[in-house]
Design a protein around this motif. Structure first.
Motif, PDB file in Angstrom:
ATOM      1  N   ASP A  68       6.094   2.672   4.972  1.00 34.08           N
ATOM      2  CA  ASP A  68       5.126   1.667   5.052  1.00 34.08           C
ATOM      3  C   ASP A  68       4.800   1.044   3.738  1.00 34.08           C
ATOM      4  N   GLU A  69       4.643   2.210   2.927  1.00 38.36           N
ATOM      5  CA  GLU A  69       4.165   1.632   1.497  1.00 38.36           C
ATOM      6  C   GLU A  69       5.273   0.611   0.903  1.00 38.36           C
ATOM      7  N   ILE A  70       6.522   0.850   1.066  1.00 37.72           N
ATOM      8  CA  ILE A  70       7.506  -0.059   0.315  1.00 37.72           C
ATOM      9  C   ILE A  70       7.619  -1.383   1.237  1.00 37.72           C
ATOM     10  N   ALA A  71       7.056  -1.390   2.518  1.00 34.74           N
ATOM     11  CA  ALA A  71       6.897  -2.690   3.242  1.00 34.74           C
ATOM     12  C   ALA A  71       5.942  -3.393   2.597  1.00 34.74           C
ATOM     13  N   ARG A  72       4.780  -2.946   2.441  1.00 35.64           N
ATOM     14  CA  ARG A  72       3.647  -3.585   1.957  1.00 35.64           C
ATOM     15  C   ARG A  72       4.110  -4.168   0.628  1.00 35.64           C
ATOM     16  N   ALA A  90      14.817  -5.345  -7.397  1.00 31.12           N
ATOM     17  CA  ALA A  90      15.263  -4.117  -6.546  1.00 31.12           C
ATOM     18  C   ALA A  90      13.661  -3.486  -5.934  1.00 31.12           C
ATOM     19  N   VAL A  91      13.568  -3.279  -4.525  1.00 31.13           N
ATOM     20  CA  VAL A  91      12.576  -2.591  -4.176  1.00 31.13           C
ATOM     21  C   VAL A  91      12.898  -1.591  -3.520  1.00 31.13           C
ATOM     22  N   GLU A 100      14.621  -3.498 -15.711  1.00 30.62           N
ATOM     23  CA  GLU A 100      13.308  -3.253 -16.226  1.00 30.62           C
ATOM     24  C   GLU A 100      12.168  -3.033 -15.153  1.00 30.62           C
ATOM     25  N   MET A 101      11.614  -1.971 -15.408  1.00 33.77           N
ATOM     26  CA  MET A 101      10.709  -1.380 -14.077  1.00 33.77           C
ATOM     27  C   MET A 101       9.470  -1.983 -14.499  1.00 33.77           C
ATOM     28  N   LEU A 102       8.861  -2.399 -13.008  1.00 28.34           N
ATOM     29  CA  LEU A 102       7.489  -2.961 -13.118  1.00 28.34           C
ATOM     30  C   LEU A 102       6.799  -2.318 -12.097  1.00 28.34           C
ATOM     31  N   LEU A 132      11.226  -2.098  -8.751  1.00 29.73           N
ATOM     32  CA  LEU A 132      10.104  -1.718  -8.449  1.00 29.73           C
ATOM     33  C   LEU A 132      10.029  -0.477  -7.368  1.00 29.73           C
ATOM     34  N   GLU A 133       9.525   0.541  -7.786  1.00 28.70           N
ATOM     35  CA  GLU A 133       9.510   1.793  -6.856  1.00 28.70           C
ATOM     36  C   GLU A 133      10.890   2.204  -6.387  1.00 28.70           C
TER      37      GLU A 133
END
Lengths: 166, 166, 166, 166
Positions: D32-36, D116-117, D151-153, D140-141
């Motif tokens: 759910d967190e990645i979905a948001r 990338a998520v 590059e991590m955000l 991201l994550e």
């Protein structure tokens, strides 16, 4: 970073019907007559509110994109190479596949309707894929009438009439 | 782990000439007559010391592999799927491409010579690619005589004669 | 017609176990140390009676093929380009895919076991595909230990031991 | 005939800058967190006037498309299958490649910037291709911080800031 400007201001639907993706297939070199026909085919597709897809390169591909843009249409170019810069200048959305001529299958699969204009062996491979995947196929000035399922049309305005009746 | 036995004991060159890879293309379903012809084509290819490549599935692909193995030949199956188990039992070396019918282009590119036996639209796409990549193409009992560059042959022994003279 | 000689006289099975296809992945450029390791990996694969597959080009791909041929093995080269002549001289069976670096997936799918030797981003894409398709993956002198499912080995003879126990 | 409605009325450029294609990569299943997070990433891309491309399926791909459409953006889905109906309902332009997971390379090649998520091995293959083709990559994550070039955000709004400065 190399970027490509997409002219989205022109991407406003103007028709009332269903928007389809129409893939136009044909050679990267063509006669003046086929160039004019390609331009008219692109124009008719855009005037009917449809999106044009093609292989994104020169010849029939460039003339049909130019025609579609002249009527405010949207164009997709599905390239064999890895480089967006290989697209002709009338392509809005560039899909550089990097898979060479195997991209012929993707040009066909992206379509609701396939239109062949002239064309040589590359075009024949696309017609073959289109028939195998049960796509509707129209042919204009092409020698590849390889099946009754290729419906031959006499000019761009006749294509316009047929698109309205699909 | 799923493994596939490759019967290498049969991979001994018996001829004197140059070994070529001959790709045979045709439908995954076929009549009994085309099945017999395919078997004979595979046998002739092996008897002439060449390696057979094909799409690795059923129909013409299976019969031609069976023919090649009956004469101690070597067979390569270039599959559309990701699973080696989809190959027919007469394939020695399985290349599961995972790229669907885009693998048709690879079947043709792997060949020094392409032989069409019967076939429908999938076969037509392969003939088109073969002509585009300037491969020598022979046709047996196929309706796809789409160019003078498809040399029509009358039976498997005539193919054997032509292979000797390449 | 351009032909490629396949040295079938060497394709005789010598082991007793099951023949597998082992795909070795690694860069088209490499250090002398990685070159020696690649040669030894190819030799070990052939000595264990397995068939070697790889991307067919230079660097790790060429050295591993050279090693396999030095031990009388069989080699398959799965090229990105359309031209058989792009294969290194130690490839027996050339599969020119014509689909560019998308062929990385096919190198992996053709394998029963994948072995990474050194390598950069191309090798990483192949390891990723191998893990996604649940292939057994060994790593030698590679920085891409991206998952516990990549089993790191210390030298070519350790690979030989592991292959015997699969 | 199966058709897909493309909602072109929303394809009007609203920003002033250059329109880019941003490909978002991530798993077909997600928390759910990645979905948001995915939804917010899609929204930010659209709010900055860019076009979203992705693999067109479920999970991160669907949530990011939903986010982009919530902000009036345009979405492209590059499918592994041959069937347009496999796209999630938030995809405007469907490109059914028919080449399975080899389409991962095309998702990356179509992008000016890759994001990338989360993600698993499929995402890793896409990051690897992106680095090989010298695309700008944000993460991201995701656990795939395989190179300093990723590059991590920390969150979607940080992505928005970075997109403005490209």
């Amino acid at each position: 970073m190399a970027r490509r400007r997409v002219r989205l201001e022109e991407l406003v639907e103007r028709g009332e019907g269903t928007t389809m993706i129409i893939s136009v297939i044909g050679g990267h070199e063509c006669t003046d007559e086929i160039a004019r026909l390609s331009f008219d085919v692109g124009r008719v597709i855009a005037e009917n509110g449809h999106i044009l897809a093609c292989g994104g390169l020169t010849g029939v591909m460039e003339h049909v994109c130019r025609g579609a843009k002249s009527a405010g249409g949207t164009t997709i170019g599905i390239l064999p190479s890895t480089d967006k810069k290989d697209a002709n200048p009338y392509v809005d959305i560039v899909i550089p596949t990097g898979i060479g001529l195997a991209r012929n299958m993707i040009v066909v699969l992206s379509a609701d309707v396939v239109v062949a204009v002239g064309g040589s062996f590359g075009t024949l491979s696309e017609i073959a894929y289109a028939l195998q995947f049960h796509k509707k196929v129209f042919g204009l000035e092409t020698k590849w009438h390889v099946s009754d399922d290729v419906e031959m049309l006499d000019g761009a305005s006749m294509l316009g009439e047929r698109l309205k009746r699909l």
